[in-house]
Motif scaffolding. Structure first.
Motif, short mmCIF file in Angstrom:
data_model
loop_
_atom_site.label_atom_id
_atom_site.label_comp_id
_atom_site.label_asym_id
_atom_site.label_seq_id
_atom_site.Cartn_x
_atom_site.Cartn_y
_atom_site.Cartn_z
N PHE A 359 24.38 -0.53 5.19
CA PHE A 359 24.07 0.60 4.32
C PHE A 359 24.31 0.23 2.88
CE2 PHE A 359 24.89 2.43 8.46
CZ PHE A 359 23.87 3.35 8.61
N ALA A 360 23.70 1.04 1.95
CA ALA A 360 23.88 0.82 0.51
C ALA A 360 24.09 2.15 -0.17
CB ALA A 360 22.65 0.13 -0.09
N VAL A 361 24.62 2.11 -1.39
CA VAL A 361 24.91 3.32 -2.16
C VAL A 361 24.18 3.19 -3.48
CG1 VAL A 361 26.65 4.71 -3.29
CG2 VAL A 361 27.16 3.61 -1.11
N ALA A 362 23.36 4.25 -3.80
CA ALA A 362 22.65 4.25 -5.06
C ALA A 362 23.55 4.85 -6.12
CB ALA A 362 21.36 5.03 -4.93
N GLN A 366 25.75 6.05 -14.91
CA GLN A 366 27.16 6.25 -15.16
C GLN A 366 28.01 5.69 -14.02
OE1 GLN A 366 24.87 8.83 -15.66
NE2 GLN A 366 24.89 8.36 -17.89
N GLY A 367 27.39 5.18 -12.99
CA GLY A 367 28.12 4.61 -11.85
C GLY A 367 28.44 5.62 -10.81
N ASN A 368 27.86 6.85 -10.92
CA ASN A 368 28.12 7.88 -9.93
C ASN A 368 27.11 7.76 -8.80
OD1 ASN A 368 30.22 9.01 -11.47
ND2 ASN A 368 28.71 10.07 -12.77
N ALA A 369 27.60 8.07 -7.63
CA ALA A 369 26.73 7.97 -6.46
C ALA A 369 25.62 9.02 -6.57
CB ALA A 369 27.53 8.18 -5.19
N ILE A 370 24.37 8.56 -6.28
CA ILE A 370 23.21 9.48 -6.26
C ILE A 370 23.10 9.96 -4.85
CG2 ILE A 370 20.73 9.66 -6.66
CD1 ILE A 370 21.00 7.27 -8.59
N LYS A 371 23.50 11.21 -4.70
CA LYS A 371 23.50 11.78 -3.35
C LYS A 371 22.13 12.38 -2.94
CE LYS A 371 28.41 12.84 -3.64
NZ LYS A 371 29.44 13.90 -3.55
N SER A 372 21.25 12.61 -3.94
CA SER A 372 19.95 13.22 -3.62
C SER A 372 18.84 12.51 -4.41
CB SER A 372 19.94 14.73 -3.96
OG SER A 372 18.66 15.30 -3.76
N ALA A 374 16.31 13.72 -5.35
CA ALA A 374 15.77 14.63 -6.34
C ALA A 374 16.47 14.50 -7.68
CB ALA A 374 15.87 16.07 -5.81
N ARG A 375 17.61 13.91 -7.71
CA ARG A 375 18.40 13.78 -8.95
C ARG A 375 17.95 12.59 -9.77
NH1 ARG A 375 24.67 14.38 -8.04
NH2 ARG A 375 24.47 14.21 -10.33
N SER A 376 16.99 11.83 -9.25
CA SER A 376 16.48 10.67 -9.98
C SER A 376 14.99 10.91 -10.33
CB SER A 376 16.64 9.40 -9.13
OG SER A 376 17.99 9.16 -8.84
N GLY A 377 14.59 10.20 -11.32
CA GLY A 377 13.21 10.30 -11.71
C GLY A 377 12.59 8.92 -11.73
N VAL A 378 11.21 8.95 -11.69
CA VAL A 378 10.50 7.67 -11.70
C VAL A 378 10.82 7.00 -13.03
CG1 VAL A 378 8.22 6.56 -11.63
CG2 VAL A 378 8.73 8.50 -10.16
N GLY A 379 11.15 5.74 -12.93
CA GLY A 379 11.45 4.96 -14.13
C GLY A 379 12.94 4.88 -14.46
N ASP A 380 13.72 5.66 -13.70
CA ASP A 380 15.18 5.60 -13.97
C ASP A 380 15.75 4.24 -13.54
OD1 ASP A 380 15.13 8.15 -14.92
OD2 ASP A 380 16.03 9.06 -13.10
N ILE A 382 18.65 2.47 -11.87
CA ILE A 382 19.71 2.80 -10.93
C ILE A 382 20.33 1.50 -10.40
CG2 ILE A 382 18.66 5.00 -10.25
CD1 ILE A 382 17.77 3.60 -7.68
N GLY A 383 21.49 1.65 -9.81
CA GLY A 383 22.13 0.53 -9.15
C GLY A 383 22.23 0.75 -7.66
N VAL A 384 22.09 -0.30 -6.95
CA VAL A 384 22.20 -0.22 -5.49
C VAL A 384 23.44 -1.06 -5.07
CG1 VAL A 384 21.10 -0.66 -3.29
CG2 VAL A 384 19.72 0.11 -5.25
N ARG A 385 24.40 -0.37 -4.60
CA ARG A 385 25.68 -1.03 -4.23
C ARG A 385 25.62 -1.48 -2.80
NH1 ARG A 385 31.07 -0.59 -5.85
NH2 ARG A 385 32.22 -2.28 -4.76
#
Length: 410
Positions: A359-362, A366-372, A374-380, A382-385
Protein backbone atom coordinates in the motif's frame (compact mmCIF):
# COMPACT_ATOMS: atom_id res chain seq x y z
CA UNK A 1 119.79 10.56 186.24
CA UNK A 2 117.97 8.72 183.39
CA UNK A 3 118.34 9.88 179.79
CA UNK A 4 115.52 12.09 178.55
CA UNK A 5 114.19 11.04 175.14
CA UNK A 6 112.18 13.03 172.72
CA UNK A 7 108.95 11.83 171.20
CA UNK A 8 110.58 11.59 167.85
CA UNK A 9 113.35 9.40 169.26
CA UNK A 10 110.84 7.06 170.85
CA UNK A 11 108.80 6.77 167.67
CA UNK A 12 111.92 6.20 165.61
CA UNK A 13 113.10 3.50 168.00
CA UNK A 14 109.76 1.73 167.98
CA UNK A 15 109.63 1.95 164.18
CA UNK A 16 113.07 0.38 163.93
CA UNK A 17 111.99 -2.49 166.17
CA UNK A 18 108.82 -3.06 164.16
CA UNK A 19 110.58 -2.79 160.82
CA UNK A 20 113.19 -5.34 161.86
CA UNK A 21 110.59 -7.94 162.78
CA UNK A 22 110.28 -10.27 159.80
CA UNK A 23 107.02 -11.61 161.18
CA UNK A 24 105.47 -8.28 160.27
CA UNK A 25 106.80 -8.30 156.69
CA UNK A 26 104.76 -9.49 153.66
CA UNK A 27 101.89 -10.64 155.79
CA UNK A 28 98.28 -11.33 154.81
CA UNK A 29 95.55 -9.73 156.88
CA UNK A 30 91.79 -10.22 156.51
CA UNK A 31 89.19 -7.80 157.73
CA UNK A 32 86.38 -5.42 156.90
CA UNK A 33 87.01 -1.97 155.42
CA UNK A 34 85.64 1.08 157.21
CA UNK A 35 86.33 4.83 157.13
CA UNK A 36 87.53 4.44 153.56
CA UNK A 37 88.90 7.56 151.85
CA UNK A 38 90.13 7.74 148.25
CA UNK A 39 92.46 10.71 148.14
CA UNK A 40 91.79 11.76 144.54
CA UNK A 41 94.58 14.33 144.42
CA UNK A 42 97.31 11.92 145.45
CA UNK A 43 95.64 8.66 144.49
CA UNK A 44 96.29 7.09 147.94
CA UNK A 45 93.75 4.94 149.82
CA UNK A 46 93.23 5.53 153.57
CA UNK A 47 90.98 3.26 155.61
CA UNK A 48 90.59 1.16 158.74
CA UNK A 49 90.70 -2.64 158.64
CA UNK A 50 88.71 -4.25 161.41
CA UNK A 51 87.17 -7.43 162.69
CA UNK A 52 84.70 -7.99 165.48
CA UNK A 53 87.29 -7.29 168.23
CA UNK A 54 89.92 -4.87 166.92
CA UNK A 55 90.93 -2.42 164.24
CA UNK A 56 94.11 -1.24 162.51
CA UNK A 57 94.76 1.78 160.37
CA UNK A 58 95.83 1.08 156.81
CA UNK A 59 97.20 3.00 153.86
CA UNK A 60 97.66 2.00 150.23
CA UNK A 61 99.80 4.32 148.18
CA UNK A 62 98.98 5.26 144.62
CA UNK A 63 101.43 2.86 142.96
CA UNK A 64 99.67 -0.08 144.63
CA UNK A 65 96.15 1.41 144.49
CA UNK A 66 96.29 1.63 140.71
CA UNK A 67 96.53 -2.15 140.52
CA UNK A 68 93.20 -2.62 142.32
CA UNK A 69 90.61 -3.56 139.68
CA UNK A 70 87.48 -3.18 141.79
CA UNK A 71 85.84 -0.30 143.59
CA UNK A 72 86.80 -0.34 147.26
CA UNK A 73 83.79 0.33 149.51
CA UNK A 74 83.06 0.48 153.21
CA UNK A 75 81.86 -2.84 154.63
CA UNK A 76 83.75 -4.86 152.00
CA UNK A 77 85.64 -7.87 153.33
CA UNK A 78 89.12 -8.10 151.85
CA UNK A 79 92.45 -9.87 152.19
CA UNK A 80 95.44 -7.54 152.14
CA UNK A 81 99.09 -8.29 151.59
CA UNK A 82 101.44 -5.77 153.14
CA UNK A 83 103.80 -4.74 155.94
CA UNK A 84 103.31 -3.41 159.46
CA UNK A 85 105.24 -0.23 160.19
CA UNK A 86 105.05 2.92 162.30
CA UNK A 87 104.02 6.36 161.11
CA UNK A 88 106.58 8.32 163.15
CA UNK A 89 104.85 11.64 163.10
CA UNK A 90 101.75 10.37 164.86
CA UNK A 91 103.36 7.42 166.62
CA UNK A 92 100.80 5.14 165.09
CA UNK A 93 101.51 1.76 163.67
CA UNK A 94 99.56 0.84 160.58
CA UNK A 95 99.26 -1.60 157.74
CA UNK A 96 100.97 -0.53 154.54
CA UNK A 97 99.10 -2.40 151.76
CA UNK A 98 100.70 -3.78 148.61
CA UNK A 99 97.80 -5.86 147.22
CA UNK A 100 94.09 -6.19 147.95
CA UNK A 101 91.64 -8.86 146.88
CA UNK A 102 88.02 -9.43 147.90
CA UNK A 103 87.62 -12.07 150.56
CA UNK A 104 85.61 -14.94 149.04
CA UNK A 105 85.38 -13.43 145.50
CA UNK A 106 87.99 -12.79 142.80
CA UNK A 107 89.08 -9.20 142.48
CA UNK A 108 88.52 -9.12 138.72
CA UNK A 109 85.09 -10.71 139.00
CA UNK A 110 84.13 -8.19 141.64
CA UNK A 111 85.49 -5.33 139.58
CA UNK A 112 83.56 -6.62 136.56
CA UNK A 113 80.29 -6.78 138.45
CA UNK A 114 80.82 -3.37 140.03
CA UNK A 115 81.54 -1.64 136.73
CA UNK A 116 78.73 -3.49 135.01
CA UNK A 117 76.27 -2.26 137.64
CA UNK A 118 77.63 1.28 137.47
CA UNK A 119 77.42 1.56 133.69
CA UNK A 120 73.99 -0.07 133.61
CA UNK A 121 72.68 2.52 136.04
CA UNK A 122 74.15 5.23 133.80
CA UNK A 123 72.12 3.85 130.86
CA UNK A 124 75.15 2.85 128.81
CA UNK A 125 73.67 -0.59 128.04
CA UNK A 126 70.35 0.81 126.83
CA UNK A 127 69.07 -0.42 123.46
CA UNK A 128 67.96 3.12 122.66
CA UNK A 129 71.59 4.17 122.33
CA UNK A 130 72.63 1.31 120.07
CA UNK A 131 73.18 2.30 116.46
CA UNK A 132 72.03 0.13 113.53
CA UNK A 133 74.69 -1.55 111.43
CA UNK A 134 74.96 -0.45 107.78
CA UNK A 135 73.47 -2.96 105.36
CA UNK A 136 76.17 -2.58 102.69
CA UNK A 137 79.34 -1.14 104.29
CA UNK A 138 82.05 0.11 101.96
CA UNK A 139 84.81 0.13 104.62
CA UNK A 140 85.14 -2.13 107.66
CA UNK A 141 87.44 -1.07 110.46
CA UNK A 142 89.24 -3.71 112.53
CA UNK A 143 90.92 -3.05 115.89
CA UNK A 144 92.78 -6.07 117.27
CA UNK A 145 96.22 -7.59 117.68
CA UNK A 146 98.26 -7.93 114.49
CA UNK A 147 99.68 -11.30 115.62
CA UNK A 148 96.64 -13.20 116.95
CA UNK A 149 94.30 -15.57 115.15
CA UNK A 150 91.46 -13.06 115.43
CA UNK A 151 92.67 -10.77 112.64
CA UNK A 152 93.26 -13.74 110.33
CA UNK A 153 89.76 -15.09 111.00
CA UNK A 154 88.16 -11.69 110.45
CA UNK A 155 89.98 -11.02 107.17
CA UNK A 156 89.26 -14.52 105.87
CA UNK A 157 85.53 -14.23 106.51
CA UNK A 158 85.33 -10.70 105.04
CA UNK A 159 87.14 -11.79 101.89
CA UNK A 160 84.86 -14.81 101.47
CA UNK A 161 81.55 -13.07 102.20
CA UNK A 162 81.97 -9.56 100.83
CA UNK A 163 85.17 -8.93 98.82
CA UNK A 164 83.79 -5.57 97.64
CA UNK A 165 84.47 -3.97 101.04
CA UNK A 166 87.72 -2.26 101.97
CA UNK A 167 89.30 -3.29 105.30
CA UNK A 168 90.98 -0.61 107.43
CA UNK A 169 93.13 -2.30 110.08
CA UNK A 170 94.49 -0.67 113.26
CA UNK A 171 96.88 -2.96 115.20
CA UNK A 172 96.79 -2.60 119.00
CA UNK A 173 97.82 -4.51 122.10
CA UNK A 174 94.87 -6.50 123.41
CA UNK A 175 96.21 -7.37 126.86
CA UNK A 176 98.53 -5.81 129.37
CA UNK A 177 98.76 -2.32 130.82
CA UNK A 178 99.03 -0.59 127.43
CA UNK A 179 96.09 -2.41 125.84
CA UNK A 180 93.19 -0.24 127.08
CA UNK A 181 94.82 3.13 126.16
CA UNK A 182 95.69 1.83 122.68
CA UNK A 183 92.16 0.52 122.10
CA UNK A 184 90.67 3.84 123.24
CA UNK A 185 93.04 5.81 120.99
CA UNK A 186 92.25 3.58 117.99
CA UNK A 187 88.47 3.99 118.42
CA UNK A 188 88.84 7.75 118.73
CA UNK A 189 91.09 7.87 115.65
CA UNK A 190 88.60 5.95 113.51
CA UNK A 191 85.86 8.38 114.56
CA UNK A 192 87.97 11.47 114.07
CA UNK A 193 88.95 10.42 110.53
CA UNK A 194 85.57 8.82 109.74
CA UNK A 195 87.67 5.96 108.47
CA UNK A 196 84.99 3.26 108.17
CA UNK A 197 81.28 2.49 108.14
CA UNK A 198 81.37 -0.20 110.83
CA UNK A 199 84.07 -1.09 113.35
CA UNK A 200 85.04 -4.52 114.74
CA UNK A 201 86.83 -4.37 118.11
CA UNK A 202 88.03 -7.55 119.77
CA UNK A 203 90.46 -10.39 120.23
CA UNK A 204 90.57 -14.15 120.64
CA UNK A 205 89.80 -16.10 123.79
CA UNK A 206 91.70 -16.14 127.06
CA UNK A 207 91.37 -15.85 130.80
CA UNK A 208 89.60 -12.97 132.49
CA UNK A 209 93.01 -11.41 133.05
CA UNK A 210 93.78 -11.68 129.31
CA UNK A 211 90.45 -10.08 128.37
CA UNK A 212 90.57 -7.40 131.03
CA UNK A 213 91.44 -4.53 128.71
CA UNK A 214 87.90 -4.81 127.33
CA UNK A 215 86.51 -4.45 130.86
CA UNK A 216 88.21 -1.12 131.46
CA UNK A 217 85.88 1.83 132.01
CA UNK A 218 87.83 3.97 129.54
CA UNK A 219 87.25 1.43 126.77
CA UNK A 220 83.56 1.25 127.67
CA UNK A 221 83.19 5.02 127.32
CA UNK A 222 85.11 5.04 124.03
CA UNK A 223 82.78 2.39 122.62
CA UNK A 224 79.71 4.22 123.95
CA UNK A 225 80.82 7.59 122.52
CA UNK A 226 81.71 6.20 119.08
CA UNK A 227 79.64 7.61 116.23
CA UNK A 228 80.64 4.59 114.13
CA UNK A 229 78.65 1.43 114.93
CA UNK A 230 80.86 -1.00 116.86
CA UNK A 231 80.70 -4.80 116.91
CA UNK A 232 82.37 -6.23 120.01
CA UNK A 233 84.10 -9.56 119.32
CA UNK A 234 86.00 -10.51 122.46
CA UNK A 235 86.95 -14.09 123.31
CA UNK A 236 84.76 -17.13 122.76
CA UNK A 237 81.00 -17.50 122.82
CA UNK A 238 80.84 -17.88 126.62
CA UNK A 239 83.08 -14.88 127.32
CA UNK A 240 81.40 -11.59 128.17
CA UNK A 241 83.10 -8.26 128.70
CA UNK A 242 81.90 -4.75 129.50
CA UNK A 243 82.59 -3.82 125.87
CA UNK A 244 80.04 -6.44 124.81
CA UNK A 245 77.29 -4.76 126.82
CA UNK A 246 78.14 -1.22 125.65
CA UNK A 247 78.72 -1.99 121.97
CA UNK A 248 76.05 -1.69 119.30
CA UNK A 249 76.26 -5.41 118.55
CA UNK A 250 77.95 -8.29 120.37
CA UNK A 251 79.47 -11.17 118.40
CA UNK A 252 80.38 -14.47 120.10
CA UNK A 253 83.67 -14.73 118.17
CA UNK A 254 85.77 -12.57 115.84
CA UNK A 255 84.68 -14.73 112.88
CA UNK A 256 81.05 -14.19 113.80
CA UNK A 257 81.69 -10.44 114.01
CA UNK A 258 82.90 -10.45 110.40
CA UNK A 259 79.78 -12.37 109.35
CA UNK A 260 77.58 -9.85 111.16
CA UNK A 261 79.41 -6.86 109.67
CA UNK A 262 78.85 -7.72 106.01
CA UNK A 263 76.27 -9.56 103.89
CA UNK A 264 77.13 -12.65 101.86
CA UNK A 265 77.49 -11.53 98.25
CA UNK A 266 76.27 -14.93 97.02
CA UNK A 267 73.04 -14.50 98.92
CA UNK A 268 72.78 -10.99 97.51
CA UNK A 269 73.17 -12.31 93.96
CA UNK A 270 70.52 -14.95 94.60
CA UNK A 271 68.20 -12.35 96.07
CA UNK A 272 68.84 -10.02 93.13
CA UNK A 273 68.08 -12.82 90.66
CA UNK A 274 64.81 -13.58 92.42
CA UNK A 275 63.97 -9.89 92.58
CA UNK A 276 64.74 -9.54 88.87
CA UNK A 277 62.50 -12.50 88.03
CA UNK A 278 59.72 -11.10 90.19
CA UNK A 279 60.15 -7.68 88.62
CA UNK A 280 60.06 -9.11 85.08
CA UNK A 281 56.94 -11.14 85.90
CA UNK A 282 55.33 -8.09 87.42
CA UNK A 283 56.25 -5.97 84.38
CA UNK A 284 54.96 -8.59 81.95
CA UNK A 285 51.79 -8.92 84.00
CA UNK A 286 51.36 -5.17 83.93
CA UNK A 287 52.00 -5.06 80.19
CA UNK A 288 49.46 -7.85 79.61
CA UNK A 289 46.89 -6.07 81.74
CA UNK A 290 47.53 -2.78 79.98
CA UNK A 291 47.27 -4.47 76.58
CA UNK A 292 43.91 -5.98 77.50
CA UNK A 293 42.74 -2.64 78.80
CA UNK A 294 44.01 -0.92 75.65
CA UNK A 295 42.23 -3.44 73.43
CA UNK A 296 39.01 -2.93 75.35
CA UNK A 297 39.42 0.85 75.13
CA UNK A 298 40.11 0.61 71.41
CA UNK A 299 36.98 -1.45 71.02
CA UNK A 300 34.92 1.15 72.84
CA UNK A 301 36.58 4.01 70.94
CA UNK A 302 36.08 2.20 67.64
CA UNK A 303 32.37 1.91 68.34
CA UNK A 304 32.22 5.65 69.08
CA UNK A 305 34.61 6.73 66.32
CA UNK A 306 33.28 9.29 63.73
CA UNK A 307 35.17 7.39 61.06
CA UNK A 308 33.40 4.23 62.13
CA UNK A 309 30.08 6.07 61.96
CA UNK A 310 30.97 7.42 58.50
CA UNK A 311 31.92 3.93 57.34
CA UNK A 312 28.65 2.55 58.72
CA UNK A 313 26.70 5.31 56.97
CA UNK A 314 28.72 4.73 53.80
CA UNK A 315 27.89 1.03 53.96
CA UNK A 316 24.24 1.94 54.53
CA UNK A 317 24.35 4.37 51.59
CA UNK A 318 25.94 1.66 49.43
CA UNK A 319 23.17 -0.70 50.46
CA UNK A 320 20.52 1.93 49.64
CA UNK A 321 22.22 2.65 46.31
CA UNK A 322 22.26 -1.06 45.48
CA UNK A 323 18.62 -1.37 46.45
CA UNK A 324 17.79 1.77 44.41
CA UNK A 325 19.76 0.50 41.41
CA UNK A 326 18.02 -2.83 41.72
CA UNK A 327 14.64 -1.09 41.92
CA UNK A 328 15.50 1.15 38.95
CA UNK A 329 16.70 -1.86 37.03
CA UNK A 330 13.52 -3.74 37.79
CA UNK A 331 11.40 -0.68 36.88
CA UNK A 332 13.42 -0.09 33.70
CA UNK A 333 13.14 -3.74 32.79
CA UNK A 334 9.38 -3.61 33.42
CA UNK A 335 9.03 -0.37 31.39
CA UNK A 336 11.24 -1.83 28.70
CA UNK A 337 9.13 -4.94 28.56
CA UNK A 338 5.98 -2.84 28.43
CA UNK A 339 7.53 -0.58 25.76
CA UNK A 340 8.52 -3.58 23.68
CA UNK A 341 5.03 -4.92 24.10
CA UNK A 342 3.44 -1.60 23.16
CA UNK A 343 5.87 -1.16 20.28
CA UNK A 344 4.96 -4.59 19.13
CA UNK A 345 1.28 -3.67 19.40
CA UNK A 346 1.89 -0.35 17.63
CA UNK A 347 3.99 -1.96 15.01
CA UNK A 348 1.23 -4.42 14.30
CA UNK A 349 -1.11 -1.53 13.49
CA UNK A 350 1.51 0.77 11.97
CA UNK A 351 0.75 2.22 8.54
CA UNK A 352 4.27 1.33 7.61
CA UNK A 353 3.39 -2.28 7.96
CA UNK A 354 0.49 -1.63 5.61
CA UNK A 355 2.84 0.05 3.20
CA UNK A 356 5.19 -2.91 3.38
CA UNK A 357 2.30 -5.02 2.14
CA UNK A 358 2.14 -2.88 -1.06
CA UNK A 359 0.00 0.00 0.00
CA UNK A 360 0.95 3.69 -0.40
CA UNK A 361 -0.10 6.99 1.18
CA UNK A 362 -0.74 10.11 -0.88
CA UNK A 363 0.56 13.30 0.70
CA UNK A 364 -0.30 16.88 -0.22
CA UNK A 365 2.24 19.63 -0.53
CA UNK A 366 2.14 20.15 3.27
CA UNK A 367 2.87 16.45 3.90
CA UNK A 368 -0.65 15.70 5.09
CA UNK A 369 -2.29 12.49 4.06
CA UNK A 370 -4.84 12.91 1.23
CA UNK A 371 -7.71 10.89 2.46
CA UNK A 372 -10.08 11.73 -0.46
CA UNK A 373 -9.42 12.04 -4.16
CA UNK A 374 -11.83 14.91 -4.16
CA UNK A 375 -9.39 17.01 -2.14
CA UNK A 376 -6.92 17.04 -5.02
CA UNK A 377 -7.11 18.67 -8.36
CA UNK A 378 -5.65 17.90 -11.76
CA UNK A 379 -2.16 19.29 -11.91
CA UNK A 380 -1.56 19.23 -8.17
CA UNK A 381 1.88 18.15 -6.99
CA UNK A 382 1.44 15.29 -4.55
CA UNK A 383 3.69 12.78 -2.86
CA UNK A 384 3.23 9.08 -2.76
CA UNK A 385 4.68 7.51 0.36
CA UNK A 386 5.86 3.97 -0.07
CA UNK A 387 7.42 1.65 2.48
CA UNK A 388 10.92 2.38 1.27
CA UNK A 389 10.59 5.98 0.12
CA UNK A 390 8.39 8.70 -1.45
CA UNK A 391 7.43 9.55 -5.04
CA UNK A 392 6.71 13.04 -6.33
CA UNK A 393 3.83 13.00 -8.77
CA UNK A 394 1.51 15.32 -10.71
CA UNK A 395 -2.21 14.58 -10.77
CA UNK A 396 -3.18 14.06 -14.41
CA UNK A 397 -6.71 12.86 -13.76
CA UNK A 398 -9.03 12.21 -10.89
CA UNK A 399 -11.08 9.03 -11.05
CA UNK A 400 -13.65 8.71 -8.34
CA UNK A 401 -15.12 5.46 -7.09
CA UNK A 402 -18.59 4.72 -8.31
CA UNK A 403 -20.08 5.10 -4.90
CA UNK A 404 -18.23 8.37 -4.36
CA UNK A 405 -19.31 9.64 -7.71
CA UNK A 406 -22.82 8.88 -6.93
CA UNK A 407 -22.47 10.53 -3.54
CA UNK A 408 -20.98 13.62 -5.22
CA UNK A 409 -23.74 13.74 -7.86
CA UNK A 410 -26.38 13.67 -5.26
Amino acid sequence: MSTVLTVSQINTYIKSIVDSDFNLKNIYVSGEISNFTNHYRTGHFYFTLKDSNAAIKAVMFRSAAERVRFEVENGMKVIIRGNISVFERDGVYQLYCEDMIPDGQGALNLAFEQLKKKLYEQGMFSDEHKKPLPQFPKRIGVITSPTGAAVHDILTVLERRYPLAEVVFEPVAVQGENAAPQIVAAIERFNRLNACDVLIVGRGGGSIEDLWAFNEEAVAHAVYDSQIPIISAVGHETDYTIADFVSDRRAPTPSAAAEIAVPDYRELLYTLDKALDSMMNAVLSQIGGRKALLAQSEKHLSALSPQKRIMQYADFADMLAQRMNAAVSRTFSRFQSETVFCASRLESVSPLKTLERGFAVALDEQGNAIKSAARSGVGDEIGVRLSDGELRCTVNAIIMNENETERNNK
